[in-house]
Design an enzyme around this catalytic site. Structure first.
Site, PDB file in Angstrom:
ATOM      1  N   ASN D 113       0.807  -1.227   0.000  1.00  0.00           N
ATOM      2  CA  ASN D 113       0.000   0.000   0.000  1.00  0.00           C
ATOM      3  C   ASN D 113       0.836   1.271   0.000  1.00  0.00           C
ATOM      4  O   ASN D 113       0.509   2.228  -0.695  1.00  0.00           O
ATOM      5  CB  ASN D 113      -0.937   0.032   1.226  1.00  0.00           C
ATOM      6  CG  ASN D 113      -1.988  -1.059   1.174  1.00  0.00           C
ATOM      7  OD1 ASN D 113      -2.008  -1.853   0.242  1.00  0.00           O
ATOM      8  ND2 ASN D 113      -2.854  -1.096   2.170  1.00  0.00           N
ATOM      9  N   THR D 158     -17.623  38.528 -29.760  1.00  0.00           N
ATOM     10  CA  THR D 158     -18.398  38.037 -28.623  1.00  0.00           C
ATOM     11  C   THR D 158     -19.598  37.338 -29.235  1.00  0.00           C
ATOM     12  O   THR D 158     -20.076  37.756 -30.299  1.00  0.00           O
ATOM     13  CB  THR D 158     -18.882  39.156 -27.670  1.00  0.00           C
ATOM     14  OG1 THR D 158     -19.753  40.032 -28.383  1.00  0.00           O
ATOM     15  CG2 THR D 158     -17.723  39.962 -27.109  1.00  0.00           C
ATOM     16  N   HIS D 159     -20.064  36.296 -28.608  1.00  0.00           N
ATOM     17  CA  HIS D 159     -21.186  35.506 -29.155  1.00  0.00           C
ATOM     18  C   HIS D 159     -20.890  35.045 -30.590  1.00  0.00           C
ATOM     19  O   HIS D 159     -21.818  34.864 -31.373  1.00  0.00           O
ATOM     20  CB  HIS D 159     -22.498  36.315 -29.189  1.00  0.00           C
ATOM     21  CG  HIS D 159     -22.888  36.940 -27.895  1.00  0.00           C
ATOM     22  ND1 HIS D 159     -23.757  36.344 -27.016  1.00  0.00           N
ATOM     23  CD2 HIS D 159     -22.533  38.121 -27.320  1.00  0.00           C
ATOM     24  CE1 HIS D 159     -23.940  37.136 -25.965  1.00  0.00           C
ATOM     25  NE2 HIS D 159     -23.208  38.214 -26.124  1.00  0.00           N
ATOM     26  N   SER D 281      -8.453  12.826 -46.680  1.00  0.00           N
ATOM     27  CA  SER D 281      -9.670  12.030 -46.685  1.00  0.00           C
ATOM     28  C   SER D 281      -9.490  10.837 -47.604  1.00  0.00           C
ATOM     29  O   SER D 281      -8.747  10.898 -48.575  1.00  0.00           O
ATOM     30  CB  SER D 281     -10.823  12.905 -47.178  1.00  0.00           C
ATOM     31  OG  SER D 281     -11.823  12.128 -47.790  1.00  0.00           O
ATOM     32  N   LYS D 287      -8.537  17.144 -49.675  1.00  0.00           N
ATOM     33  CA  LYS D 287      -8.884  17.669 -48.350  1.00  0.00           C
ATOM     34  C   LYS D 287      -7.683  17.620 -47.418  1.00  0.00           C
ATOM     35  O   LYS D 287      -6.875  16.700 -47.452  1.00  0.00           O
ATOM     36  CB  LYS D 287     -10.039  16.882 -47.736  1.00  0.00           C
ATOM     37  CG  LYS D 287     -11.404  17.356 -48.233  1.00  0.00           C
ATOM     38  CD  LYS D 287     -12.492  17.106 -47.187  1.00  0.00           C
ATOM     39  CE  LYS D 287     -12.471  18.176 -46.114  1.00  0.00           C
ATOM     40  NZ  LYS D 287     -13.257  17.826 -44.952  1.00  0.00           N
ATOM     41  N   ASN D 289      -7.333  18.177 -43.392  1.00  0.00           N
ATOM     42  CA  ASN D 289      -8.126  18.421 -42.192  1.00  0.00           C
ATOM     43  C   ASN D 289      -7.260  18.635 -40.956  1.00  0.00           C
ATOM     44  O   ASN D 289      -6.191  18.051 -40.840  1.00  0.00           O
ATOM     45  CB  ASN D 289      -9.055  17.231 -41.961  1.00  0.00           C
ATOM     46  CG  ASN D 289      -9.954  16.990 -43.141  1.00  0.00           C
ATOM     47  OD1 ASN D 289     -10.548  17.924 -43.680  1.00  0.00           O
ATOM     48  ND2 ASN D 289     -10.029  15.735 -43.579  1.00  0.00           N
ATOM     49  N   GLU D 294      -8.260  18.505 -33.654  1.00  0.00           N
ATOM     50  CA  GLU D 294      -9.501  17.831 -33.260  1.00  0.00           C
ATOM     51  C   GLU D 294      -9.232  16.767 -32.200  1.00  0.00           C
ATOM     52  O   GLU D 294     -10.021  16.582 -31.267  1.00  0.00           O
ATOM     53  CB  GLU D 294     -10.172  17.210 -34.491  1.00  0.00           C
ATOM     54  CG  GLU D 294     -10.660  18.262 -35.478  1.00  0.00           C
ATOM     55  CD  GLU D 294     -11.110  17.650 -36.805  1.00  0.00           C
ATOM     56  OE1 GLU D 294     -12.280  17.789 -37.145  1.00  0.00           O
ATOM     57  OE2 GLU D 294     -10.261  17.047 -37.512  1.00  0.00           O
ATOM     58  N   TYR D 321      -7.236   1.427   3.121  1.00  0.00           N
ATOM     59  CA  TYR D 321      -7.075   0.943   1.761  1.00  0.00           C
ATOM     60  C   TYR D 321      -8.213   0.040   1.323  1.00  0.00           C
ATOM     61  O   TYR D 321      -8.653  -0.838   2.073  1.00  0.00           O
ATOM     62  CB  TYR D 321      -5.755   0.160   1.640  1.00  0.00           C
ATOM     63  CG  TYR D 321      -5.531  -0.386   0.257  1.00  0.00           C
ATOM     64  CD1 TYR D 321      -5.025   0.419  -0.752  1.00  0.00           C
ATOM     65  CD2 TYR D 321      -5.864  -1.711  -0.065  1.00  0.00           C
ATOM     66  CE1 TYR D 321      -4.843  -0.064  -2.046  1.00  0.00           C
ATOM     67  CE2 TYR D 321      -5.680  -2.207  -1.350  1.00  0.00           C
ATOM     68  CZ  TYR D 321      -5.169  -1.375  -2.334  1.00  0.00           C
ATOM     69  OH  TYR D 321      -4.996  -1.862  -3.610  1.00  0.00           O
ATOM     70  N   GLN D 326      -6.653   0.841  -6.710  1.00  0.00           N
ATOM     71  CA  GLN D 326      -5.797   0.426  -7.834  1.00  0.00           C
ATOM     72  C   GLN D 326      -6.244   1.084  -9.139  1.00  0.00           C
ATOM     73  O   GLN D 326      -5.436   1.440  -9.982  1.00  0.00           O
ATOM     74  CB  GLN D 326      -5.847  -1.094  -7.971  1.00  0.00           C
ATOM     75  CG  GLN D 326      -5.305  -1.622  -9.294  1.00  0.00           C
ATOM     76  CD  GLN D 326      -5.531  -3.125  -9.429  1.00  0.00           C
ATOM     77  OE1 GLN D 326      -4.982  -3.902  -8.663  1.00  0.00           O
ATOM     78  NE2 GLN D 326      -6.339  -3.524 -10.398  1.00  0.00           N
ATOM     79  N   LYS D 329      -4.956   4.319 -10.868  1.00  0.00           N
ATOM     80  CA  LYS D 329      -3.623   4.367 -11.487  1.00  0.00           C
ATOM     81  C   LYS D 329      -3.717   4.740 -12.964  1.00  0.00           C
ATOM     82  O   LYS D 329      -2.970   5.585 -13.451  1.00  0.00           O
ATOM     83  CB  LYS D 329      -2.949   3.005 -11.324  1.00  0.00           C
ATOM     84  CG  LYS D 329      -1.455   3.016 -11.528  1.00  0.00           C
ATOM     85  CD  LYS D 329      -0.900   1.595 -11.542  1.00  0.00           C
ATOM     86  CE  LYS D 329      -0.864   0.983 -10.132  1.00  0.00           C
ATOM     87  NZ  LYS D 329      -0.560  -0.460 -10.156  1.00  0.00           N
TER      88      LYS D 329
END
Lengths: 451, 451, 451, 451
Positions: D113, D158-159, D281, D287, D289, D294, D321, D326, D329
């Site tokens: 432990n 903004t927005h 792609s 393409k 990307n 992402e 414990y 475990q 981890k």
């Protein structure tokens, strides 16, 4: 009328529905922020006067009218309605109605975007100091409980199975150390919150030379939050950091609740939860249930989920203010409130908690001494692993021992024999003083500003 | 006085604090449940009369007094206070004060544990039917919008990069199909909720031969939830299942909001969000922001976090009721409310949404036709991979084509050329009828019960 | 070389790093999908032949080469490396190397976007059927355990306090009913997953008249997922729905684990967990800990967090494929795997579980009979509330009663006296048959396709 | 054979299954910890020698054999198998096989432990320092990018609507300040992790006078974690605190990714993402990307969910414990790994990022100057609110202005005119030195220990 509204707009039915939708619960939360909005506005006005936007007499008028608002709010006479949009708009409207021209000037060089941030930062400062004080009070209560039950033997569990001899004070002080680590964590949150957002306007500044350092000083912020776009992007971020630290406190309280509920069952019987913190059943006469502790445990999940809310709301927003950010207000305000109320309920529970010495003693069964027997063999010259195997083979021969005697054999740091109580008490005292002085300085600055 | 309280208890200051803590927001949520608590109580009383615990005249008295409560509650004159503990206690106290003996009999064979479950299940039934209706209304609105913009070319994006020719109706109907899958999901939640918990008492039954099937029938439940311990353990579980299905709806609304916000920016310009759903800025004149959509997006995170709350609160509880369960009430009630309000706001937005034909057309740039050119080479005998490489090598030679013509080449199922609109309309109509008939049957049963 | 790669690109160091980053763990997960990718590819090829893109002999070649891949993969000789990007690319490269022209044609009319979706849907079908079977097996085991311990008295707890008399079979069957509700939930997820995505290509279809119904039939999908953009947008959504239903199963397992851990402590002693499911300590000889149950409990949180992952990853994506979606693969695959392994570990634990009759009997203390005494007074003519108060005042006079006798007094539905075991057994049997027939039909279709 | 295993146990089939279940992925994670386990073991051995449990020659033997393990592990020749249980057991078995008696003594006074806790704390120290360094490197890269694009006009949003004039460096440096706040947050996590758990054994100490301060010093821990029960209870807690701080970094990276993806679309066109960080792609030639970005965005959700995992796993455990721990981890190790890899991928992207001056300039449309015009009227004597209304009424008359000129008008702190670059650079440099010196000290201590 709203600040941004066209004169020739008609309030239609759809508008009302949207008003209600966009305001939502936000308006009732804003009510809690009126006081801070006024304080922030006074600081802003003082600054505007200093850079020549307001005259001294305009400043005086504004200050007087703003203090009236605090007074009205205290009496419950400044109630924000959904059609008034928010606290900021209502306050500006009040000032304009009351004062005319000077009211129309108060918003020079600021946006509601930085205005609400000031409110939230001030609110958080005050409530987070309260959290820290409550946390330290609970720690103190646990220390007192530990002293009352010094070296009182209690089985130590792993896997919820009796494992090794332990003591009531080792158990209670484990929570104190955990809380003090939480305190360290909240202090970082406190510092990150302690940055002045005022002057960032809508996130891109204004073509006026605002004196941001001045409002930082007036409002007792530790520093000016510099980059004006970061100021806006930090909305929800600071909130989630604060909530992450509150979540840790709540988890400690939940763990403590869980232990108390379990250890006070008839089956364990180690502790007695004070009667006034238990409630009854509508169908079973005589039941007394640990409802307060169960609610602390349940509300821990609320605070944890407030953290997720704040974080997930802002996570994928583009840079710059979006209305989504409004919705981080509820998790922050409620998270602070729940944490404070749970800390305040836990302290008297611990304060009235009784350890049941008889049950604790009776709970010691022979297998709990197996490890100690192993070390006895080690002392006789066995290697540890051989000693272990020897005891494993002869488990039925492990005899019951006096738990008090066994506890006394633990001497190394952090064990029942050396719990470092003095250091803990010293640290708690220092931290309490630190929190107290922070709070006094904050109040003094605000008093000076509005005085 | 509380049902379980000892006569000789004194209300102390600590008690008040604990009362406030344990009741929390729960009391105001209970207010929403008074109507359902009364309905459940009437069904219970009818059953008690049938099995001989109540006389016919006691039943009549109880029914009359209970219907008074609905009336008082409607007028706002049945306000639950923190010291009254909850709706159940207040109602029993009202009945006892009003009727004496028969009031004291109403709780025979039930516990507040199954009583609150009845309230929540009935509330959820009603609100979930409303969610389903709102979802279908929004679907209808999207269908109308699709028809108005049939085969209107729109770039299809992957990775937020222009990818292939698409159309506005393909885009809009993709949300309809997603919502209909959500509907399927909510129907399972509806069915799991549609189980009668009454008669489970505190989770272990009572030594009285209750007729559980009778209340199941009176309250229009689809079935009796059988195992009395499972009834209790399902608190929070059914709630989290309902919330999981609401979360899916909200995620669809969030995705739709996100698309609308993006596609209505000046940079994209595909859609115009109706003016009445936009709000302004306090510092920037002329701004009109898509606040409603941003709030839908933000509140999606609330509903998701309500799901986590409900689930985490109950996850590690031992079998049988624990007070923690009370805290699953807020996420359920608010989750249902937010979902309904967001669906109700989204529908008129779509209803007033305009596609900007000119901007859509202008947005087609040559590279978007690269895949179509590849397929042209395939038609000429190239293998697909060779055609792909050929176009890849000569990208600059891909020419602009008429998007309308390209769209027409898509013929297989689910593409712009065959969107299956008729089937969708048919399904929506059938589902609306289904929801309507469920609702009518429910209301009819309740009317019969309380009539 | 990658499908989309320019011939004149040089593999630079940076490229390798990015390759490793983008592939991540995905490549090892893809290994699990090779079989399904081959099956989907065969169905696609059969369809391409039918619509005239492939000749019959090209189809035969492709089929033969694809079946070789299954064989190689089974022997561990088809290992995907990071530089090969993914399963789809490696398979296409294999076909092209092996067959030349016909290999270059296989990708006609599809994208890796719909290809991976086919793989995942097929994988999920198979594993979800396994979940359902495992869930029913565990239910059966609990039924057997209930019969072995029919009406064996056990205290019923609320708030972890002894509340009312209960029985071991009431407790065990409460989990069966909960699992059966979960089964209903997973069936909806199964159906939503059972939609054919093939033919949606990159989300906007292709200018070729694909026969989507054909592949739906060949691959035993219940329906064609219609709107091609929704197909793409449903990635992560279906995953999260599946995970929501798995989470409910895990929560049941967690609750069962929790109860078992608690009820098998020395303090409660109601159950004995079989020795082979316990593990020891490295320092304390003789300890036997319920590790398997603790791990089930912990892994419940993993599955719950997989649900959050899948949902949050896709929540704010714009319409159309984004690479983010790749990251929903791990939560889905691991969620299914963990749920199956936990169900498979729980069943033998229950199968070997022993109820300790002696300890159960000894645990009945007088207060647990208070509610029953109340009902006795009710039978004597007291109103319930007066009877309750009478007992409350005289708690010390409540006497110990025979739990067996008390249990027998419970007669209404769902209580220890009428647990509805026959119905449960009937339902489990029917559901097992249903799952079995689904699986057989699925395997038969695939056999026909690849045969 | 396992340390705790009975000699007469037979490995049955069930056992193997359970072994596999309990070990799970844990064994492969343990492989990453072998090095740290050896280092911790050496420190423990040195201490055992000092307090007289080991002789000097036993210590030397142990040290030599332990260093062999590091060597074997480096060469991939120390692979832990499921049946060997974990790293600790395998190492002890190696020592016992190799050395006999002294191998059997190494575990004296410790438990797995506290042993695993040492491993995790050391691992976290090293990886968190790496996170901090990577974070500062990225900050530096953003600073360089800001200098290259000093005062380059960019619309402020903004927005997601054009709001006010801003600049590329304001945007880029907003992330630097956010990252530096994260750095502060990670430093707290670093300090809370920097506590020596060794000597807490199974959570209740041992009846041997261990010198805990000695191992604290040898292993370069800042302090000894005192209360031995708290040491155990802090497992999962420290992990979740570390993960909370990593989550904040990831959210910054996600926000940056999101901005980059959006601002590099054809529609916005402000930035060009370097070619080598884009992928193609399989169906659409040409393409390119932004997959890396992402994936960073998606993996942010993984790290967030790792935090939830760690926290929820431990939240409701009783003190002491439990095997559940475990499972914390994996989230810790993977969370650290993902954060480091994302920081390492983001830096070269920014390093190669190009701002598109032409597109940025063209994006300024008149409405973006409305607020500035308002302030111009304020300068002419209008009150702010009247000026606002004046501009609102005459929006169509707001003219296009030179963005460069407008930017220059911003002078107050944190705006485009005063971004505080020098201070930022100074802070980054200092922090880099701080991290470097921490790392050097740590490595030096470890070198001394194992040297």
């Amino acid at each position: 009328m709203k600040l941004w509204e066209n004169n020739n707009n008609n309030h239609t039915n759809n508008n009302n529905k949207i008003e209600k939708f966009t305001a939502g619960e936000d308006v009732s939360l804003d009510q809690l922020l009126v006081k801070y909005d006024v304080i922030g506005s006074i600081a802003h006005a003082v600054m505007l006067q200093k850079i020549g936007i307001l005259t001294q007499s305009e400043l005086m008028d504004l200050k007087r009218a703003l203090l009236e608002i605090i007074e009205l709010d205290r009496k419950g006479q400044f109630k924000i309605e959904a059609w008034e949009e928010d606290a900021h708009t209502k306050i500006e409207n009040y000032l304009t109605t009351k004062l005319g021209e000077s009211g129309k000037k108060i918003h020079t060089g600021r946006s509601r975007n930085d205005q609400i941030l000031v409110d939230l930062r001030l609110y958080t400062k005050e409530k987070l100091l309260k959290v820290q004080k409550n946390l330290l009070n609970l720690s103190n209560t646990l220390v007192v409980f530990s002293k009352e039950n010094k070296s009182l033997p209690m089985p130590g569990y792993t896997h919820l199975q009796k494992a090794m001899p332990s003591s009531v004070d080792l158990w209670a002080l484990s929570f104190v150390e955990s809380l003090l680590d939480d305190l360290t964590f909240t202090k970082t949150a406190y510092n990150l919150n302690d940055q002045n957002p005022l002057g960032s306007a809508a996130g891109y500044g204004v073509p006026i030379d605002l004196d941001r350092e001045l409002t930082t000083n007036l409002l007792d912020f530790k520093k000016t939050q510099n980059n004006v776009l970061y100021v806006q992007n930090s909305r929800g971020k600071i909130e989630s950091i604060v909530l992450a630290t509150l979540a840790q406190i709540m988890i400690d309280l939940s763990k403590l609740s869980n232990d108390l509920i379990l250890f006070s069952t008839e089956e364990f019987g180690f502790f007695d939860i004070p009667e006034e913190f238990r409630t009854g059943s509508s169908i079973m006469p005589g039941k007394r249930n640990p409802d307060s502790l169960e609610l602390i445990r349940a509300r821990t999940n609320k605070v944890i989920s407030y953290y997720s809310q704040a974080m997930n709301i802002i996570k994928d927003l583009p840079s710059g203010y979006s209305r989504d950010m409004q919705e981080t207000k509820e998790p922050l305000l409620k998270g602070l409130d729940i944490t404070n109320s749970c800390l305040e309920v836990m302290a008297p529970i611990i304060n009235n908690l009784k350890a049941n010495k008889e049950r604790l003693e009776k709970s010691f069964s022979p297998e709990i001494f197996a490890a100690d027997k192993t070390f006895k063999l080690v002392a006789q010259g066995f290697s540890f692993r051989d000693a272990y195997k020897e005891i494993e083979r002869n488990l039925q021969r492990v005899e019951l021992t006096s738990p008090e005697e066994i506890i006394k054999l633990r001497k190394s740091r952090g064990t029942s024999g050396d719990l470092g109580l003095d250091e803990l008490e010293k640290r708690i005292k220092e931290e309490l003083n630190f929190v107290k002085s922070k709070k006094e300085k904050f109040y003094q600055k605000i008093d000076t500003l509005i005085g």
